[in-house]
Design an enzyme around this catalytic site. Sequence first.
Site, PDB file in Angstrom:
ATOM      1  N   ASN A   1     -71.755  -6.286 -26.341  1.00  0.00           N
ATOM      2  CA  ASN A   1     -70.417  -6.138 -26.925  1.00  0.00           C
ATOM      3  C   ASN A   1     -70.477  -5.268 -28.179  1.00  0.00           C
ATOM      4  OD1 ASN A   1     -67.589  -7.120 -26.928  1.00  0.00           O
ATOM      5  ND2 ASN A   1     -68.160  -8.162 -28.837  1.00  0.00           N
TER       6      ASN A   1
ATOM      7  N   HIS B   1     -60.818  -2.367 -31.291  1.00  0.00           N
ATOM      8  CA  HIS B   1     -59.977  -2.542 -32.485  1.00  0.00           C
ATOM      9  C   HIS B   1     -59.417  -1.156 -32.825  1.00  0.00           C
ATOM     10  CE1 HIS B   1     -61.326  -6.630 -33.205  1.00  0.00           C
ATOM     11  NE2 HIS B   1     -62.579  -6.239 -33.094  1.00  0.00           N
TER      12      HIS B   1
ATOM     13  N   ASP C   1     -56.989  -5.288 -30.538  1.00  0.00           N
ATOM     14  CA  ASP C   1     -55.845  -5.303 -31.454  1.00  0.00           C
ATOM     15  C   ASP C   1     -55.524  -3.849 -31.779  1.00  0.00           C
ATOM     16  OD1 ASP C   1     -57.948  -4.833 -33.304  1.00  0.00           O
ATOM     17  OD2 ASP C   1     -57.786  -6.824 -34.192  1.00  0.00           O
TER      18      ASP C   1
HETATM   19  O1  9MR Z   1     -62.129 -12.288 -36.727  1.00  0.00           O
HETATM   20  C1  9MR Z   1     -63.344 -12.647 -37.340  1.00  0.00           C
HETATM   21  C2  9MR Z   1     -63.117 -12.994 -38.785  1.00  0.00           C
HETATM   22  O2  9MR Z   1     -62.384 -14.215 -38.884  1.00  0.00           O
HETATM   23  C3  9MR Z   1     -64.436 -13.135 -39.517  1.00  0.00           C
HETATM   24  O3  9MR Z   1     -64.210 -13.296 -40.881  1.00  0.00           O
HETATM   25  C4  9MR Z   1     -65.289 -11.908 -39.274  1.00  0.00           C
HETATM   26  C5  9MR Z   1     -66.619 -12.041 -39.953  1.00  0.00           C
HETATM   27  O4  9MR Z   1     -67.551 -11.114 -39.533  1.00  0.00           O
HETATM   28  O5  9MR Z   1     -65.486 -11.727 -37.889  1.00  0.00           O
HETATM   29  C6  9MR Z   1     -64.290 -11.469 -37.226  1.00  0.00           C
HETATM   30  O6  9MR Z   1     -64.520 -11.195 -35.864  1.00  0.00           O
HETATM   31  C7  9MR Z   1     -65.312 -10.045 -35.604  1.00  0.00           C
HETATM   32  C8  9MR Z   1     -66.070 -10.316 -34.329  1.00  0.00           C
HETATM   33  O7  9MR Z   1     -66.812 -11.504 -34.450  1.00  0.00           O
HETATM   34  C9  9MR Z   1     -66.974  -9.152 -33.968  1.00  0.00           C
HETATM   35  N1  9MR Z   1     -66.266  -7.916 -33.932  1.00  0.00           N
HETATM   36  C10 9MR Z   1     -65.445  -7.620 -35.077  1.00  0.00           C
HETATM   37  C11 9MR Z   1     -64.498  -8.776 -35.372  1.00  0.00           C
HETATM   38  C12 9MR Z   1     -63.560  -8.427 -36.483  1.00  0.00           C
HETATM   39  O8  9MR Z   1     -64.273  -8.241 -37.681  1.00  0.00           O
END
Ligand code: 9MR
Length: 472
Positions: A214, A251, A282
Amino acid sequence: MDKVLARGSGSMSAAARSRPRTAVVSMMAGAAMIAATVAVATSASAGTTLGASAAEKGRYFGTAVAANKLSDATYVGILNREFNMVTPENEMKWDATEPSQGQFNYTNADRIVSHAQANGMRVRGHALAWHSQQPGWAQNLSGTALRQAMVNHITQAATHYQGKIYAWDVVNEAFADSGGGRRDSNLQRTGNDWIEVAFRTARAADPAAKLCYNDYNTDNWTWEKTQAVYNMVKDFKARGVPIDCVGLQSHFNSGSPYPSNYRTTLQNFAALGVDVQITELDIEGSGSTQATTYGNVVRDCLAVSRCTGITVWGIRDTDSWRASGTPLLFDGSGNKKPAYTAVLDALNAGGTTPPPTTPTTPPPTSNPPTTPPPSGNGCTASLTTNQWQGGFVTTVRVTAGATALNGWAVGLTLPGGASLTNTWNAQPSGTSGALTFRNVAYNGQVGAGGSTEFGFQGTGTAPSGAPTCTAG
Ligand code: 9MR
């Protein structure tokens, strides 16, 4: 992802903005022609929720879920109504599940898995090995000690969830944003083979889960990072490293826009013999511009048969990690945005997938029936099974006959010794022997000639006899 990208959505051309109206007009003209010549097309159903519409196309529609929002009634209402796949947003990460070395805590992740199972949803596991969100003790390890800790973590977490995970993000974000190489990290410094070791370890712990790589910024086919990941997957397939899928996080915003060659990227990964999943979608922006891009992403996925599902990274804009960019399908009050409608329309466009057994020519009879032949009790069901030593996954396609279904039940018998461990898109009557699977809230209504899918996983030998299907 630690990169800060510019916000905004002003990159859409005027031609692209006017595309929806043209498309609707030509679709209507096309629909009228088809209705005049092919009767079955007029009776195809159209789902009214994201999950049901995606299921009609043999795909899932998922969302990231935060355990601490499962007490928010608006949030849970939308979750249960619209989605049939969930990804724990943070709760399955290494820092959450192994806060001290060898001490595992699955409390919050288990809450999400239980909620999913109780509501007929599947789970994407996220993520087993990642340079980010590591517990402090792992951040301080290196070399053999870190490699062993990673292997133990993967074994423990994947074993804990054995039989409950549709797909694991085994390795997350291991490539550098530019230069076409790996990202420097403590895991990378344990040796270049850390990724394939992670995949082999995950396969041994949960042979039924699909194993995914991923990443983000792998959407544009011409980008170095996309090519680097593609080459790794090609190499893994050539050498028999167990990899089943590639996740494109997707994203999108003005600094990392939806690329016009996105479908090409999906197709090229799929052509390597892996599934492709859109895992964290998103799209920053608003109104019709945002809606058009969402629709394009859905159409691209539907155009690639191995694009098996789409997950959005949160439910309401206010749930998003990029809340100020309003990148999701529901506003902060839980209302459907134009982007929601664009996604649903794209999922429903073109009617349902035709039943696999529909004959292309009428049967050779001098006295053709004036009404379509009745199918037993108003529906039929067919099985597709993936069996391995000790376990199986079975997908069941339910197809309506000449009248629309308002609820359905499928009967089948598990062989002696076989037992269900997980079911999605249906509610089973038990876990062994003769079983009835009934529709869940979002997939009971199937238009005449339309179809929907559910599935289950089990230990032992898969059922092989013809299933029964009963309407109502
Ligand atoms: O959405 C997640 C957010 O709540 C956390 O703070 C963050 C920390 O790294 O991770 C976000 O999710 C991520 C995902 O695990 C991996 N790809 C990027 C996402 C957005 O940052």
